[in-house]
Design a protein around this motif. Structure first.
Motif, short mmCIF file in Angstrom:
data_model
loop_
_atom_site.label_atom_id
_atom_site.label_comp_id
_atom_site.label_asym_id
_atom_site.label_seq_id
_atom_site.Cartn_x
_atom_site.Cartn_y
_atom_site.Cartn_z
N ALA A 53 0.87 -1.21 0.08
CA ALA A 53 -0.02 -0.01 -0.12
C ALA A 53 0.92 1.35 0.10
O ALA A 53 0.64 2.15 -0.67
N TRP A 54 1.99 1.28 0.59
CA TRP A 54 2.76 2.49 0.68
C TRP A 54 3.59 2.63 -0.56
O TRP A 54 3.79 3.89 -1.13
N ASP A 55 4.03 1.36 -1.13
CA ASP A 55 4.58 1.69 -2.59
C ASP A 55 3.71 2.31 -3.48
O ASP A 55 3.99 3.04 -4.46
N THR A 56 2.17 1.73 -3.54
CA THR A 56 1.07 2.40 -4.23
C THR A 56 0.95 3.96 -3.95
O THR A 56 0.94 4.71 -4.95
N LEU A 57 0.78 4.38 -2.66
CA LEU A 57 0.83 5.52 -2.14
C LEU A 57 1.82 6.51 -2.92
O LEU A 57 1.56 7.68 -3.38
N GLN A 58 3.17 6.05 -2.71
CA GLN A 58 4.14 6.95 -3.32
C GLN A 58 4.11 7.05 -4.68
O GLN A 58 4.67 7.88 -5.13
N ARG A 59 3.81 5.98 -5.24
CA ARG A 59 3.68 6.10 -6.87
C ARG A 59 2.71 7.28 -7.05
O ARG A 59 2.76 8.04 -8.40
N GLY A 60 1.66 7.58 -6.05
CA GLY A 60 0.59 8.45 -6.47
C GLY A 60 1.35 9.77 -5.95
O GLY A 60 0.46 10.88 -5.56
N ALA A 61 2.58 9.92 -5.73
CA ALA A 61 3.12 11.32 -4.99
C ALA A 61 2.62 11.51 -3.56
O ALA A 61 2.92 12.75 -3.21
N VAL A 62 2.25 10.47 -3.04
CA VAL A 62 2.02 10.81 -1.49
C VAL A 62 3.09 10.14 -0.66
O VAL A 62 3.34 9.06 -0.97
N SER A 63 3.87 10.91 0.06
CA SER A 63 5.10 10.53 0.64
C SER A 63 4.79 10.58 2.37
O SER A 63 4.02 11.25 2.66
N ALA A 64 5.83 9.92 2.89
CA ALA A 64 5.90 9.85 4.29
C ALA A 64 7.13 9.70 4.83
O ALA A 64 8.02 8.94 4.28
N PRO A 65 7.51 10.66 5.86
CA PRO A 65 9.13 10.47 6.25
C PRO A 65 9.57 8.84 6.57
O PRO A 65 10.77 8.67 6.26
N LEU A 66 8.62 8.00 7.08
CA LEU A 66 9.21 6.84 7.39
C LEU A 66 8.62 5.59 6.65
O LEU A 66 8.70 4.46 6.97
N ALA A 67 8.23 6.07 5.45
CA ALA A 67 7.71 5.10 4.51
C ALA A 67 8.44 3.93 4.30
O ALA A 67 9.60 3.73 3.95
N GLY A 68 7.82 2.66 4.63
CA GLY A 68 8.61 1.51 4.51
C GLY A 68 9.37 1.04 5.73
O GLY A 68 10.14 -0.17 5.64
N ARG A 69 9.70 1.81 6.67
CA ARG A 69 10.55 1.40 7.51
C ARG A 69 9.65 0.41 8.44
O ARG A 69 8.66 0.51 8.74
N VAL A 70 10.42 -0.68 8.60
CA VAL A 70 10.03 -2.05 9.16
C VAL A 70 9.92 -1.66 10.81
O VAL A 70 11.28 -1.36 11.50
N LEU A 71 8.97 -1.89 11.35
CA LEU A 71 8.71 -1.42 12.56
C LEU A 71 8.34 -2.65 13.84
O LEU A 71 7.82 -3.57 12.99
#
Length: 445
Positions: A53-71
């Motif tokens: 879902a985060w990969d899809t959002l980033q392709r749509g130019a939606v960014s987040a500072p911790l995108a994809g960091r595993v927690l």
């Protein structure tokens, strides 16, 4: 006991969140024996869906500072669908949490992908990570798998050290994030009280507990803090430390410190001085006194007993024998001793800030010894003595409400030692900036 763990430094957003998560899961499988003790519950498929879902959002130019960091999240924080048992069978039959703790929810909104709940010392009452019910995690830096990972955020540190997670949410009462960070060769940050929301966190001590962040480096802790607080990171020059000043507390930083740890610390201080940092050596009597005052006032035991009184009455035999009796002893704490201790800590905090002056931080080793083996802790007296010794250098930050961070002590030799930096209450950003600069400089020398 040195052991190199495959923990590549990557940007999940650039690599692809799903790809990065799969790599983390592969490492978990490759270190199954260690991961099975460190990670209590996993959500591999759901995490992969989040990463996609985060990969899809980033392709749509939606960014987040911790995108994809595993927690990962310590078992004392609410996580929807999981039991917040705090590493104890006392709460094993409790209902699962209905929602995420606010801090966990914030990390996930910022792009972090939750993968697992991590092991811990029962109710966070211990600094070595020993857990008789869920098992005791060992540091990945020990090839024999005999030495403890430290605690109470034991599984959190192991997850980061193995490259299973980029960020682990832990807690810190007397050093519970920083001690395992040092033992496992990662970074551990304890903030000032109130910097992060602590609702949905099961307390040991309502006075001293704060959430903590464990990550691969001080720079990564700084990034997480910036994301959580909305602070825009300012660039820092890695070439020089000439505008930084540190205090090394005489005797406190060396008394009772094992030879290998002492030599590593002396080497760090010499390297910092050679890189231009100003090092001031002077006594800070308030540091040792802060720990002694808290113990004499029975602050942790009294607060833990208040929180556990009902469960102790209902099933004392369910508690870990190293934990239950210590909590029960809180019933004997005298009110006037407790109140006097809290008042004295306020005075010591004022003294500390006056003596710190314009210095950026106090420098000490994180833990005065190397991680002990599990076998060495079988004897109860040995366990209690080693446990108390392990947080001698970290506890003053909790007693005086100070931000504190343990840096991986040796990026090249991968030894289980840490460099502890403790700053001024509320000045967390300045401490993190200095820590990131030191880390960058030391990594080049």
């Amino acid at each position: 006991m040195n052991h190199t763990v495959d923990r590549p430094s990557v940007d999940p957003a650039a690599q692809g969140c799903a790809s990065h998560l799969r790599a983390c899961l592969t490492r978990a499988d490759a270190h199954a024996a260690e991961a099975d003790v460190a990670l209590l519950v996993r959500r591999d498929d759901a995490a992969l869906a989040d990463a996609v879902a985060w990969d899809t959002l980033q392709r749509g130019a939606v960014s987040a500072p911790l995108a994809g960091r595993v927690l990962t999240v310590k078992a004392c924080f609410d996580s929807a669908g999981w039991i917040t048992h705090a590493g104890s069978r006392v709460l094993a039959g409790a209902a699962p949490a209905g929602t995420d703790a606010p801090l966990l929810a914030a990390l996930r909104r910022l792009g972090a992908v939750l993968i697992a709940q991590t092991n811990m010392t029962e109710f966070a009452y211990g600094a070595l990570g020993v857990n008789s019910h869920f098992g005791t995690p060992t540091t990945p830096l020990d090839t024999r798998g005999e030495r403890v990972a430290g605690g109470s955020s034991s599984g959190a540190a192991v997850a980061v050290a193995l490259g299973i997670a980029d960020i682990s949410l832990g807690s810190d009462t007397s050093g519970s994030a920083r001690i395992p960070a040092a033992f496992c060769g990662v970074a551990g940050f304890k903030p000032s009280r109130g910097r992060y929301p602590d609702a949905g966190m099961r307390y040991l001590s309502t006075t001293f507990d704060v959430p903590g962040i464990l990550a691969t480096s001080a720079a990564a802790c700084r990034q997480v803090d910036g994301a959580l607080t909305g602070r825009v990171e300012s660039p820092h020059a890695a070439a020089s430390l000439r505008d930084l000043c540190f205090i090394v507390p005489e005797r406190f930083a060396s008394d009772g410190v094992d030879g290998e740890v002492c030599r590593a610390f002396d080497d760090w201080v010499c390297r910092l001085s050679a890189l231009g940092a100003r090092i001031v050596c002077k006594p800070l009597a308030c540091l040792a006194e802060a720990g002694a005052v808290a113990r004499a006032g029975g602050i942790i035991a009294a607060e833990a007993f208040i929180l556990h009184r009902a469960t102790l009455e209902a099933g004392r035999e369910l508690y870990d024998p190293r934990v239950g009796p210590r909590i029960a002893a809180g019933a004997q704490v005298l009110a006037h001793d407790y109140v006097a201790a809290l008042a004295r800590l306020q005075t010591l905090a004022a003294q500390y800030h006056a003596e710190l002056g314009e210095a950026h931080a106090v420098l000490t080793p994180t833990v005065p010894m190397l991680p002990p083996t599990i076998r060495e802790l079988d004897n109860e007296d040995a366990y209690l003595a080693t446990n108390a010794r392990s947080f001698r250098l970290t506890e003053f930050a909790n007693r005086l409400d100070l931000p504190s961070i343990s840096l991986p002590g040796d990026l090249h030799k991968r030894r289980p030692v840490g460099l502890l930096m403790t700053g001024r209450r509320g000045d967390d950003a300045r401490l993190l900036d200095a820590a990131a600069r030191i880390e960058a400089c030391l990594s080049m020398t």
